[in-house]
Write a protein that holds these residues in place. Structure first.
Motif, PDB file in Angstrom:
ATOM      1  N   ALA A 270     -57.185  22.124 -35.482  1.00 51.05           N
ATOM      2  CA  ALA A 270     -56.202  21.903 -36.685  1.00 51.05           C
ATOM      3  C   ALA A 270     -54.935  22.995 -36.332  1.00 51.05           C
ATOM      4  O   ALA A 270     -53.814  22.602 -36.727  1.00 51.05           O
ATOM      5  N   SER A 271     -55.091  24.223 -35.922  1.00 46.57           N
ATOM      6  CA  SER A 271     -54.140  25.088 -35.328  1.00 46.57           C
ATOM      7  C   SER A 271     -53.088  24.302 -34.417  1.00 46.57           C
ATOM      8  O   SER A 271     -51.963  24.519 -34.567  1.00 46.57           O
ATOM      9  N   LEU A 277     -57.721  24.291 -41.343  1.00 48.93           N
ATOM     10  CA  LEU A 277     -58.725  23.298 -41.039  1.00 48.93           C
ATOM     11  C   LEU A 277     -59.254  22.622 -42.514  1.00 48.93           C
ATOM     12  O   LEU A 277     -59.544  21.248 -41.799  1.00 48.93           O
ATOM     13  N   ALA A 278     -58.835  22.827 -43.553  1.00 43.98           N
ATOM     14  CA  ALA A 278     -58.908  22.211 -44.666  1.00 43.98           C
ATOM     15  C   ALA A 278     -57.994  20.778 -44.424  1.00 43.98           C
ATOM     16  O   ALA A 278     -58.150  19.661 -44.847  1.00 43.98           O
ATOM     17  N   GLN A 279     -56.779  21.295 -44.253  1.00 42.15           N
ATOM     18  CA  GLN A 279     -55.781  20.090 -44.164  1.00 42.15           C
ATOM     19  C   GLN A 279     -56.347  18.985 -43.023  1.00 42.15           C
ATOM     20  O   GLN A 279     -56.077  17.826 -43.343  1.00 42.15           O
ATOM     21  N   LEU A 280     -56.772  19.317 -41.808  1.00 44.00           N
ATOM     22  CA  LEU A 280     -57.240  18.684 -40.852  1.00 44.00           C
ATOM     23  C   LEU A 280     -58.341  17.916 -41.335  1.00 44.00           C
ATOM     24  O   LEU A 280     -58.537  16.488 -40.947  1.00 44.00           O
ATOM     25  N   ALA A 281     -59.219  18.496 -42.219  1.00 42.94           N
ATOM     26  CA  ALA A 281     -60.330  17.742 -42.598  1.00 42.94           C
ATOM     27  C   ALA A 281     -60.014  16.704 -43.588  1.00 42.94           C
ATOM     28  O   ALA A 281     -60.456  15.473 -43.484  1.00 42.94           O
ATOM     29  N   ILE A 282     -58.839  16.867 -44.399  1.00 48.38           N
ATOM     30  CA  ILE A 282     -58.565  15.857 -45.259  1.00 48.38           C
ATOM     31  C   ILE A 282     -57.732  14.761 -44.925  1.00 48.38           C
ATOM     32  O   ILE A 282     -58.021  13.667 -45.005  1.00 48.38           O
ATOM     33  N   ALA A 283     -56.983  15.245 -43.698  1.00 49.34           N
ATOM     34  CA  ALA A 283     -56.263  14.078 -42.956  1.00 49.34           C
ATOM     35  C   ALA A 283     -57.173  13.078 -42.251  1.00 49.34           C
ATOM     36  O   ALA A 283     -56.996  11.954 -42.172  1.00 49.34           O
ATOM     37  N   ASN A 307     -53.787  21.490 -50.015  1.00 43.92           N
ATOM     38  CA  ASN A 307     -54.398  20.321 -49.787  1.00 43.92           C
ATOM     39  C   ASN A 307     -53.548  19.126 -49.798  1.00 43.92           C
ATOM     40  O   ASN A 307     -53.754  18.370 -48.867  1.00 43.92           O
ATOM     41  N   LEU A 308     -52.462  19.294 -50.604  1.00 47.20           N
ATOM     42  CA  LEU A 308     -51.444  18.137 -50.517  1.00 47.20           C
ATOM     43  C   LEU A 308     -50.604  18.089 -49.223  1.00 47.20           C
ATOM     44  O   LEU A 308     -50.143  17.041 -49.008  1.00 47.20           O
ATOM     45  N   ALA A 309     -50.569  19.119 -48.657  1.00 52.33           N
ATOM     46  CA  ALA A 309     -49.666  19.568 -47.454  1.00 52.33           C
ATOM     47  C   ALA A 309     -50.338  18.610 -46.409  1.00 52.33           C
ATOM     48  O   ALA A 309     -49.684  18.368 -45.532  1.00 52.33           O
ATOM     49  N   SER A 310     -51.670  18.458 -46.642  1.00 48.11           N
ATOM     50  CA  SER A 310     -52.322  17.604 -45.630  1.00 48.11           C
ATOM     51  C   SER A 310     -51.642  16.296 -45.606  1.00 48.11           C
ATOM     52  O   SER A 310     -51.835  15.511 -44.210  1.00 48.11           O
ATOM     53  N   LEU A 311     -51.124  15.661 -46.385  1.00 48.25           N
ATOM     54  CA  LEU A 311     -50.506  14.414 -46.336  1.00 48.25           C
ATOM     55  C   LEU A 311     -49.402  14.245 -45.324  1.00 48.25           C
ATOM     56  O   LEU A 311     -48.877  13.225 -45.313  1.00 48.25           O
ATOM     57  N   ASP A 312     -48.702  15.430 -44.905  1.00 46.67           N
ATOM     58  CA  ASP A 312     -47.405  15.320 -44.381  1.00 46.67           C
ATOM     59  C   ASP A 312     -47.628  14.895 -42.914  1.00 46.67           C
ATOM     60  O   ASP A 312     -46.960  14.853 -42.263  1.00 46.67           O
ATOM     61  N   ARG A 313     -48.847  15.156 -42.700  1.00 47.78           N
ATOM     62  CA  ARG A 313     -49.238  14.889 -41.198  1.00 47.78           C
ATOM     63  C   ARG A 313     -50.671  14.028 -41.049  1.00 47.78           C
ATOM     64  O   ARG A 313     -51.936  14.577 -41.013  1.00 47.78           O
ATOM     65  N   LEU A 314     -50.663  12.660 -41.175  1.00 47.66           N
ATOM     66  CA  LEU A 314     -51.933  12.019 -41.257  1.00 47.66           C
ATOM     67  C   LEU A 314     -52.331  11.285 -39.985  1.00 47.66           C
ATOM     68  O   LEU A 314     -53.217  10.631 -39.685  1.00 47.66           O
ATOM     69  N   GLU A 315     -51.228  11.334 -39.081  1.00 49.71           N
ATOM     70  CA  GLU A 315     -51.418  10.474 -37.737  1.00 49.71           C
ATOM     71  C   GLU A 315     -52.348  11.500 -36.792  1.00 49.71           C
ATOM     72  O   GLU A 315     -52.117  12.717 -36.491  1.00 49.71           O
ATOM     73  N   PHE A 316     -53.159  10.887 -35.895  1.00 51.62           N
ATOM     74  CA  PHE A 316     -53.896  11.270 -35.070  1.00 51.62           C
ATOM     75  C   PHE A 316     -53.523  10.620 -33.565  1.00 51.62           C
ATOM     76  O   PHE A 316     -53.520   9.449 -33.541  1.00 51.62           O
ATOM     77  N   SER A 317     -53.796  11.349 -32.681  1.00 46.47           N
ATOM     78  CA  SER A 317     -53.539  10.840 -31.258  1.00 46.47           C
ATOM     79  C   SER A 317     -54.960  10.400 -30.898  1.00 46.47           C
ATOM     80  O   SER A 317     -55.991  11.089 -31.320  1.00 46.47           O
TER      81      SER A 317
END
Length: 360
Positions: A270-271, A277-283, A307-317
């Motif tokens: 996440a870092s 970590l919470a943002q990673l889990a939501i994304a 929590n809502l800031a998780s939605l700013d980065r939803l893409e994963f490699s």
């Protein structure tokens, strides 16, 4: 002060369609399971709900037994509807459920028509509404035929009590059976609400995602943060003010040394993504397009905004997903497994149940 919603409230939060239905939801919905009963101030609840709506969260997820005490979350939300959100009612998606314990006796829980319809009527009265947007059968009832539960859900739509219906914590097999029954009645199921997180991946491993996709239903996962495990709170143990230290639905035995090691490794990923970590889990839980939305609670505006800031980065490699797969394995935190596997309804008596659900 009169509330006026932000003009740009739909500019940030992604909106997704629920399966093949017309129901659309924000990618992150606000759950009122915790933090919206009589143990929290009305002022704090108001701040969270109104800030959520300003940020594009137009779906508010409730159930008859949310509180504490049971019924109080709906009553509190109903006051906010009357005082602040009434002008925006047509923009809101309001959902509620019935299935778990609500009052003593044989019709105080389960999937019988008498309980489901009576409970929804009480929920509507508590919130001051004629109709909810989504009504769920909150859990399967091994003592009631699925056909009766299906007919009750069909009735609440045809009677104008709900626009859409769904189910929660049903197994893949029961989901397919209910979907077929509802389709035959002419009221298709729009959505399924299961528990889902990095530490509770049963909807993938047991085939629920495939079942809902085949049946044209969306998924809205609850407990995406593993009841708080997927936050920084437990990286170094169990703090005194944590839910794990207070009992209830959280089992402190989940917090093992092995789990903390995995949480720390997930936190490093996440870092590296500039997320908590919470943002990673939501994304991560939104990475599959079959997941329409997630239900997450918030105890403060700060937590809501994180929590809502998780939605700013939803893409994963692909490398990130592979690394997460090594760490995101079952941690035994699925409190709802017994319900979906046909476990009996809990026994509730007048002596053990605190009645406080009357709209008056």
């Amino acid at each position: 002060m009169t509330f006026e919603a932000a003009d740009n409230r739909y500019a940030r939060t992604p909106i997704r369609r629920s399966g093949a239905s017309g129901l659309q939801l924000p990618a992150l919905s606000l759950g009122l399971w915790q933090n919206f009963g009589e143990d929290r101030t009305v002022e704090t609840q108001r701040e969270i709900v109104l800030r959520a709506f300003d940020l594009g969260v137009f779906h508010f997820d409730l159930a008859n037994n949310y509180g504490p005490p049971p019924g109080s979350a709906e009553s509190n939300f109903g006051r906010l509807l009357a005082t602040d959100l009434a002008p925006y009612r047509d923009e809101l998606v309001i959902s509620t459920k019935a299935g778990w314990n609500m009052w003593p006796g044989p019709f105080g829980s389960g999937g019988a028509r008498k309980y489901l319809v009576s409970s929804l009527d009480r929920s509507l009265a508590r919130m001051g509404l004629d109709t909810v947007d989504v009504f769920y059968s909150h859990r399967p009832d091994p003592g009631t035929p699925l056909e009766e539960t299906a007919r009750a859900l069909d009735f609440v739509v045809r009677s104008g009590r709900a626009h859409y219906v769904g189910i929660s914590s049903y197994s893949p097999e029961a989901t397919r059976q209910m979907a077929a029954l509802m389709r035959d009645l002419g009221t298709p199921l729009a959505i399924h609400q299961p528990s889902y997180s990095m530490l509770n991946r049963w909807i993938e491993t047991e085939g629920l995602l495939d079942a809902t996709d085949d049946e044209g239903m969306g998924i809205i996962g609850f407990s995406p943060l593993g009841q708080g495990l997927l936050t920084s709170k437990y990286l170094d143990g169990i703090p005194d003010n944590a839910r794990a230290a207070q009992g209830g639905s959280f089992d402190a035995s989940w917090v093992t040394d092995e789990l903390r090691d995995r949480l720390r490794s997930l936190n490093e990923i996440a870092s590296a993504r500039d997320q908590s970590l919470a943002q990673l889990a939501i994304a991560w839980a939104l990475r599959d397009s079959r997941v329409t939305s997630l239900v997450a609670g918030a105890s403060s505006v700060t937590q809501l905004e994180e929590n809502l800031a998780s939605l700013d980065r939803l893409e994963f490699s692909s490398d990130e997903l592979a690394a997460i797969d090594e760490l995101a394995v079952d941690a035994g935190i699925d409190n709802w497994r017994d319900a979906r596997e046909g476990g009996p309804l809990p026994t509730v008596t007048a002596e053990t149940f605190e009645r406080s659900d009357d709209p008056a």
